[in-house]
Design an enzyme around this catalytic site. Structure first.
Site, PDB file in Angstrom:
ATOM      1  CG  HIS A  47      43.961  49.015  26.412  1.00 20.23           C
ATOM      2  ND1 HIS A  47      43.388  48.973  27.442  1.00 20.23           N
ATOM      3  CD2 HIS A  47      45.260  49.064  26.174  1.00 20.23           C
ATOM      4  CE1 HIS A  47      44.433  48.874  28.334  1.00 20.23           C
ATOM      5  NE2 HIS A  47      45.643  49.066  27.632  1.00 20.23           N
ATOM      6  CD  GLU A  50      48.394  51.078  24.682  1.00 17.84           C
ATOM      7  OE1 GLU A  50      49.393  50.627  25.651  1.00 17.84           O
ATOM      8  OE2 GLU A  50      47.285  51.587  25.004  1.00 17.84           O
ATOM      9  CG  HIS A  51      48.172  46.061  25.198  1.00 15.83           C
ATOM     10  ND1 HIS A  51      48.494  45.085  26.469  1.00 15.83           N
ATOM     11  CD2 HIS A  51      47.630  47.089  25.651  1.00 15.83           C
ATOM     12  CE1 HIS A  51      48.172  45.800  27.369  1.00 15.83           C
ATOM     13  NE2 HIS A  51      47.757  46.838  26.987  1.00 15.83           N
ATOM     14  CD  GLU A 120      49.237  41.660  25.132  1.00 12.46           C
ATOM     15  OE1 GLU A 120      48.864  42.554  25.684  1.00 12.46           O
ATOM     16  OE2 GLU A 120      50.213  40.973  25.492  1.00 12.46           O
ATOM     17  CD  GLU A 127      46.439  46.580  31.038  1.00 13.40           C
ATOM     18  OE1 GLU A 127      46.025  47.432  29.907  1.00 13.40           O
ATOM     19  OE2 GLU A 127      47.810  46.168  30.465  1.00 13.40           O
TER      20      GLU A 127
END
Length: 163
Positions: A47, A50-51, A120, A127
């Site tokens: 994740h 990805e960011h 991030e 999140e």
């Protein structure tokens, strides 16, 4: 439907579904790696990567990545699941070369600026908290962990508790 599967010499599999009557195109890159493939000390790395792909490259700033696609009315996004990490774009068919170039750039040349990396990390923690505050997401995560016995939630199958 005319789906073609092509295996490139590099090993990359390209799947195309040509729809000549459409003026738009969707293209993406799906990596066969997601949360399930992470070791306990790597939890969340798919994740995070990805960011970070959207935070700039050797050729583009994060702003330029967004602006180049949005300037042609396109959309660029990504998502990480248990099984895959996907990066995708939707554009007018004339803009496919641009979208392909941007996708290739963010995947092959991410800059990994230290300040952005720290920022991030915080975004992902937020999140995760938001997902844990959503009952359906929370229950789905726990249920999947109990079935697969492959994630950090395993112990919670036998000792239900909220983090």
């Amino acid at each position: 439907m005319s789906v073609d599967v092509t295996k490139l010499p590099s090993g990359l599999t390209v799947i195309t579904d040509t729809m000549p009557h459409l003026e738009t195109a969707a293209l993406g890159v799906w990596a066969g790696v997601g949360g399930r493939d992470e070791k306990p000390n790597e939890h969340g790395i798919s994740h995070l990567l990805e960011h970070m792909a959207f935070k700039g490259t050797a050729r583009r700033s994060s702003r330029e990545i967004v602006e180049e696609i949005e300037a042609v009315g396109g959309d660029l996004n990504a998502g990480t699941s248990t099984e895959t990490t996907a990066y995708y774009a939707r554009v007018m068919k004339a803009d496919v070369p641009l979208a392909l170039d941007v996708l290739a750039d963010i995947l092959a040349n991410p800059s990994f600026v230290p300040d952005e990396l720290e920022r991030e990390k915080s975004v992902i923690v937020q999140e995760i908290g938001a997902a844990q505050d959503t009952p359906t997401t929370w229950c789905s995560s726990i249920s999947m962990s109990c079935v697969t016995r492959t994630s950090r939630w395993d112990a919670r199958c036998w000792e239900p508790q909220r983090p």
